[in-house]
Scaffold this motif. Structure first.
Motif, PDB file in Angstrom:
ATOM      1  N   ASN A  81       0.843  -1.191   0.000  1.00  0.00           N
ATOM      2  CA  ASN A  81       0.000   0.000   0.000  1.00  0.00           C
ATOM      3  C   ASN A  81       0.875   1.236   0.000  1.00  0.00           C
ATOM      4  OD1 ASN A  81      -2.994  -0.812   0.438  1.00  0.00           O
ATOM      5  ND2 ASN A  81      -1.795  -2.200   1.714  1.00  0.00           N
ATOM      6  N   GLY A  82       0.542   2.154  -0.890  1.00  0.00           N
ATOM      7  CA  GLY A  82       1.364   3.328  -1.093  1.00  0.00           C
ATOM      8  C   GLY A  82       0.949   4.560  -0.334  1.00  0.00           C
ATOM      9  N   VAL A  83       1.316   5.647  -0.908  1.00  0.00           N
ATOM     10  CA  VAL A  83       1.230   6.967  -0.301  1.00  0.00           C
ATOM     11  C   VAL A  83      -0.188   7.280   0.196  1.00  0.00           C
ATOM     12  CG1 VAL A  83       0.886   8.119  -2.534  1.00  0.00           C
ATOM     13  CG2 VAL A  83       1.923   9.379  -0.635  1.00  0.00           C
ATOM     14  N   THR A 143      -9.443   7.977   8.456  1.00  0.00           N
ATOM     15  CA  THR A 143      -9.618   9.403   8.774  1.00  0.00           C
ATOM     16  C   THR A 143      -9.540  10.278   7.531  1.00  0.00           C
ATOM     17  OG1 THR A 143      -7.257   9.658   9.262  1.00  0.00           O
ATOM     18  CG2 THR A 143      -8.719   9.156  11.115  1.00  0.00           C
ATOM     19  N   ARG A 144      -8.842   9.844   6.503  1.00  0.00           N
ATOM     20  CA  ARG A 144      -8.695  10.637   5.276  1.00  0.00           C
ATOM     21  C   ARG A 144      -9.899  10.419   4.366  1.00  0.00           C
ATOM     22  NH1 ARG A 144      -6.248   9.587   0.034  1.00  0.00           N
ATOM     23  NH2 ARG A 144      -5.886  11.603  -0.951  1.00  0.00           N
ATOM     24  N   ARG A 145     -10.654  11.462   4.146  1.00  0.00           N
ATOM     25  CA  ARG A 145     -11.796  11.480   3.242  1.00  0.00           C
ATOM     26  C   ARG A 145     -12.673  10.230   3.366  1.00  0.00           C
ATOM     27  NH1 ARG A 145     -10.805  14.194  -2.312  1.00  0.00           N
ATOM     28  NH2 ARG A 145     -13.024  14.494  -1.967  1.00  0.00           N
ATOM     29  N   GLN A 149       3.268  -0.866   3.954  1.00  0.00           N
ATOM     30  CA  GLN A 149       2.785   0.447   3.537  1.00  0.00           C
ATOM     31  C   GLN A 149       3.922   1.434   3.676  1.00  0.00           C
ATOM     32  OE1 GLN A 149       2.095   3.583   5.423  1.00  0.00           O
ATOM     33  NE2 GLN A 149       1.459   4.465   3.467  1.00  0.00           N
ATOM     34  N   THR A 150       4.020   2.345   2.710  1.00  0.00           N
ATOM     35  CA  THR A 150       5.025   3.395   2.787  1.00  0.00           C
ATOM     36  C   THR A 150       4.526   4.643   2.067  1.00  0.00           C
ATOM     37  OG1 THR A 150       7.331   4.001   2.384  1.00  0.00           O
ATOM     38  CG2 THR A 150       6.261   2.632   0.707  1.00  0.00           C
ATOM     39  N   ASP A 151       5.031   5.772   2.511  1.00  0.00           N
ATOM     40  CA  ASP A 151       4.771   7.047   1.839  1.00  0.00           C
ATOM     41  C   ASP A 151       5.987   7.485   1.028  1.00  0.00           C
ATOM     42  OD1 ASP A 151       2.155   7.376   2.857  1.00  0.00           O
ATOM     43  OD2 ASP A 151       2.939   8.159   4.741  1.00  0.00           O
ATOM     44  N   HIS A 152       6.955   6.596   0.864  1.00  0.00           N
ATOM     45  CA  HIS A 152       8.205   6.924   0.177  1.00  0.00           C
ATOM     46  C   HIS A 152       8.350   6.058  -1.073  1.00  0.00           C
ATOM     47  CE1 HIS A 152       9.277   9.330   3.639  1.00  0.00           C
ATOM     48  NE2 HIS A 152       8.832   8.328   4.368  1.00  0.00           N
ATOM     49  N   PRO A 162      -1.243   1.634  -5.192  1.00  0.00           N
ATOM     50  CA  PRO A 162      -0.202   2.654  -5.224  1.00  0.00           C
ATOM     51  C   PRO A 162      -0.649   4.037  -4.783  1.00  0.00           C
ATOM     52  CG  PRO A 162      -0.903   2.089  -7.446  1.00  0.00           C
ATOM     53  CD  PRO A 162      -1.678   1.227  -6.507  1.00  0.00           C
ATOM     54  N   GLY A 163      -1.947   4.229  -4.524  1.00  0.00           N
ATOM     55  CA  GLY A 163      -2.417   5.565  -4.180  1.00  0.00           C
ATOM     56  C   GLY A 163      -2.128   6.524  -5.330  1.00  0.00           C
ATOM     57  N   ALA A 164      -1.761   7.743  -5.010  1.00  0.00           N
ATOM     58  CA  ALA A 164      -1.522   8.763  -6.035  1.00  0.00           C
ATOM     59  C   ALA A 164      -0.357   8.424  -6.960  1.00  0.00           C
ATOM     60  CB  ALA A 164      -1.289  10.121  -5.380  1.00  0.00           C
ATOM     61  N   TRP A 165       0.525   7.535  -6.558  1.00  0.00           N
ATOM     62  CA  TRP A 165       1.625   7.131  -7.442  1.00  0.00           C
ATOM     63  C   TRP A 165       1.097   6.496  -8.726  1.00  0.00           C
ATOM     64  CZ3 TRP A 165       4.268   4.582  -2.732  1.00  0.00           C
ATOM     65  CH2 TRP A 165       4.967   5.543  -2.004  1.00  0.00           C
ATOM     66  N   THR A 166      -0.127   6.016  -8.686  1.00  0.00           N
ATOM     67  CA  THR A 166      -0.766   5.426  -9.856  1.00  0.00           C
ATOM     68  C   THR A 166      -0.577   6.284 -11.095  1.00  0.00           C
ATOM     69  OG1 THR A 166      -2.482   4.484  -8.433  1.00  0.00           O
ATOM     70  CG2 THR A 166      -3.008   4.695 -10.781  1.00  0.00           C
ATOM     71  N   HIS A 167      -0.631   7.591 -10.903  1.00  0.00           N
ATOM     72  CA  HIS A 167      -0.759   8.519 -12.016  1.00  0.00           C
ATOM     73  C   HIS A 167       0.563   9.059 -12.550  1.00  0.00           C
ATOM     74  CE1 HIS A 167      -4.755   8.100 -10.503  1.00  0.00           C
ATOM     75  NE2 HIS A 167      -4.376   8.618  -9.348  1.00  0.00           N
ATOM     76  N   TYR A 168       1.672   8.823 -11.830  1.00  0.00           N
ATOM     77  CA  TYR A 168       2.920   9.445 -12.285  1.00  0.00           C
ATOM     78  C   TYR A 168       4.191   8.677 -11.932  1.00  0.00           C
ATOM     79  CZ  TYR A 168       3.303  11.057  -7.463  1.00  0.00           C
ATOM     80  OH  TYR A 168       3.385  11.105  -6.096  1.00  0.00           O
TER      81      TYR A 168
END
Length: 141
Positions: A7-9, A16-18, A47-50, A71-77
């Motif tokens: 699990n990503g960023v 708690t997030r959205r 899980q990592t945010d890096h 991947p969370g937002a990493w999906t896109h870039y």
């Protein structure tokens, strides 16, 4: 059977997030539910945010029987993530809790999808269960 679940960023902020989009379950709730639903599977939850750390997690997953990646937002870039996934010769499933195709335009493109076997989106936490079932079916168990 060993499945890496990466699990990503921002996914560490689930619950708690959205919550109107991602629900109120935490990542811990999701992983414990998955482990309970598939007791014969050995899961490696990370899980990592890096991004660089995630690339390392993906490389380490090569010794698993399958890979589930949100991947969370990493999906896109995150082309580096795509490049790390590409050579893995195991079933790889990209998972998104929300239906990214029904959200903002920029969320509708994935640089990760061309490097995976399947994509699950919009099924909430059950998407991880669907991905596990897919991997088990591919592996013949």
């Amino acid at each position: 059977m060993k499945i890496a679940v990466l699990n990503g960023v921002n996914l560490g902020a689930l619950g708690t997030r959205r919550p109107e989009i991602y629900g109120t379950l935490t990542l811990g709730d999701i992983t414990s539910g998955l482990a309970s639903a598939f007791p014969t599977v050995e899961f490696d939850f990370r899980q990592t945010d890096h991004e660089g750390e995630m690339v390392g997690f993906v490389r380490a997953a090569a010794s698993s029987d399958g890979l589930i990646l949100n991947p969370g937002a990493w999906t896109h870039y995150a082309y580096a993530l795509h490049d790390a996934l590409e050579p893995l010769e195991i079933p790889k499933v990209e998972v998104h809790i929300s239906n990214v195709h029904a959200r903002e335009e920029w969320r509708r493109h994935s640089v990760v999808s061309p490097a995976v076997s399947a994509v699950v989106a919009g099924m909430g936490p059950y998407g991880y269960h669907a991905a596990t079932g897919y991997i088990l079916a591919r592996e013949g168990t």
